[in-house]
Write a protein that holds these residues in place. Structure first.
Motif, short mmCIF file in Angstrom:
data_model
loop_
_atom_site.label_atom_id
_atom_site.label_comp_id
_atom_site.label_asym_id
_atom_site.label_seq_id
_atom_site.Cartn_x
_atom_site.Cartn_y
_atom_site.Cartn_z
N GLN A 135 18.08 -11.76 3.76
CA GLN A 135 19.31 -12.54 3.87
C GLN A 135 20.33 -11.65 4.55
O GLN A 135 20.82 -10.69 3.95
CB GLN A 135 19.81 -12.98 2.49
CG GLN A 135 21.10 -13.75 2.52
CD GLN A 135 20.95 -15.10 3.19
OE1 GLN A 135 19.94 -15.76 3.07
NE2 GLN A 135 21.96 -15.51 3.91
N GLY A 136 20.63 -11.96 5.79
CA GLY A 136 21.56 -11.12 6.53
C GLY A 136 20.96 -9.73 6.72
O GLY A 136 19.88 -9.58 7.25
N ARG A 137 21.69 -8.70 6.26
CA ARG A 137 21.21 -7.33 6.41
C ARG A 137 20.58 -6.81 5.12
O ARG A 137 20.25 -5.64 5.03
CB ARG A 137 22.37 -6.44 6.83
CG ARG A 137 22.88 -6.80 8.21
CD ARG A 137 24.00 -5.94 8.71
NE ARG A 137 24.43 -4.88 7.78
CZ ARG A 137 25.53 -4.20 7.92
NH1 ARG A 137 26.34 -4.46 8.91
NH2 ARG A 137 25.85 -3.26 7.06
N THR A 138 20.42 -7.65 4.13
CA THR A 138 19.79 -7.25 2.87
C THR A 138 18.37 -7.80 2.82
O THR A 138 18.14 -8.95 3.15
CB THR A 138 20.59 -7.79 1.66
OG1 THR A 138 21.93 -7.31 1.75
CG2 THR A 138 19.98 -7.36 0.36
N ALA A 139 17.43 -6.94 2.43
CA ALA A 139 16.04 -7.35 2.35
C ALA A 139 15.46 -6.95 0.99
O ALA A 139 15.79 -5.90 0.46
CB ALA A 139 15.22 -6.69 3.46
N VAL A 140 14.61 -7.81 0.43
CA VAL A 140 13.94 -7.54 -0.83
C VAL A 140 12.44 -7.68 -0.61
O VAL A 140 11.99 -8.68 -0.06
CB VAL A 140 14.41 -8.53 -1.93
CG1 VAL A 140 13.65 -8.28 -3.22
CG2 VAL A 140 15.91 -8.42 -2.16
N LEU A 141 11.69 -6.67 -1.02
CA LEU A 141 10.24 -6.68 -0.93
C LEU A 141 9.68 -6.59 -2.33
O LEU A 141 10.03 -5.69 -3.10
CB LEU A 141 9.73 -5.49 -0.10
CG LEU A 141 8.23 -5.23 -0.18
CD1 LEU A 141 7.45 -6.35 0.48
CD2 LEU A 141 7.89 -3.91 0.46
N ARG A 179 19.65 -2.25 1.17
CA ARG A 179 21.04 -2.69 1.25
C ARG A 179 21.67 -2.18 2.53
O ARG A 179 21.34 -1.09 2.99
CB ARG A 179 21.83 -2.17 0.06
CG ARG A 179 21.27 -2.63 -1.27
CD ARG A 179 22.02 -2.01 -2.41
NE ARG A 179 21.79 -0.55 -2.38
CZ ARG A 179 22.55 0.32 -2.99
NH1 ARG A 179 23.61 -0.08 -3.66
NH2 ARG A 179 22.28 1.61 -2.95
N PRO A 180 22.60 -2.92 3.10
CA PRO A 180 23.28 -2.43 4.30
C PRO A 180 24.18 -1.24 3.95
O PRO A 180 24.95 -1.29 3.00
CB PRO A 180 24.10 -3.63 4.79
CG PRO A 180 24.24 -4.50 3.61
CD PRO A 180 23.06 -4.24 2.73
N GLY A 181 24.03 -0.16 4.68
CA GLY A 181 24.88 1.00 4.49
C GLY A 181 24.57 1.82 3.25
O GLY A 181 25.35 2.68 2.87
N GLY A 182 23.46 1.60 2.61
CA GLY A 182 23.11 2.35 1.41
C GLY A 182 21.64 2.69 1.36
O GLY A 182 20.84 2.21 2.16
N ARG A 183 21.30 3.54 0.40
CA ARG A 183 19.89 3.88 0.23
C ARG A 183 19.14 2.72 -0.40
O ARG A 183 19.70 1.99 -1.22
CB ARG A 183 19.77 5.10 -0.68
CG ARG A 183 20.29 6.36 -0.03
CD ARG A 183 20.17 7.57 -0.92
NE ARG A 183 18.96 7.55 -1.71
CZ ARG A 183 18.71 8.36 -2.71
NH1 ARG A 183 19.59 9.27 -3.06
NH2 ARG A 183 17.58 8.29 -3.38
#
Length: 85
Positions: free
Chosen positions: A75-81, A11-15
């Motif tokens: 998607q934007g600054r959020t990534a899911v693996l 997440r952007p700005g988070g752990r």
């Protein structure tokens, strides 16, 4: 058969968040739904004149080939693996 599903969300700005899902307990809990899905697939195979044994064999081959699969979504600054082991 896959043993572990790992999901990591950056997440952007988070752990980042990590979730580990053991596959066998989930399959055991969802067993009644799996049985209904197999029956529906068998009926669909008969309607479309496809060999039920060949379709089930192909489905098992796909499930057996899943370990080692990695899927990344961004998607934007959020990534899911998603990793299947």
């Amino acid at each position: 058969m896959p043993q572990l599903l790992t999901v990591r969300v950056k997440r952007p700005g988070g752990r980042p968040i990590r979730i580990w899902v053991p596959v066998l307990p989930v399959v055991l809990v969802l067993a009644p739904v799996v049985v209904l899905a197999l029956l529906a697939a068998a009926v669909a195979c008969l309607v479309y004149r496809i060999s039920v044994a060949r379709a089930l064999g192909t489905g098992w081959r796909i499930v057996s080939a899943l370990p080692g699969t990695r899927v990344d979504f961004t998607q934007g600054r959020t990534a899911v693996l998603v990793a299947i082991r």
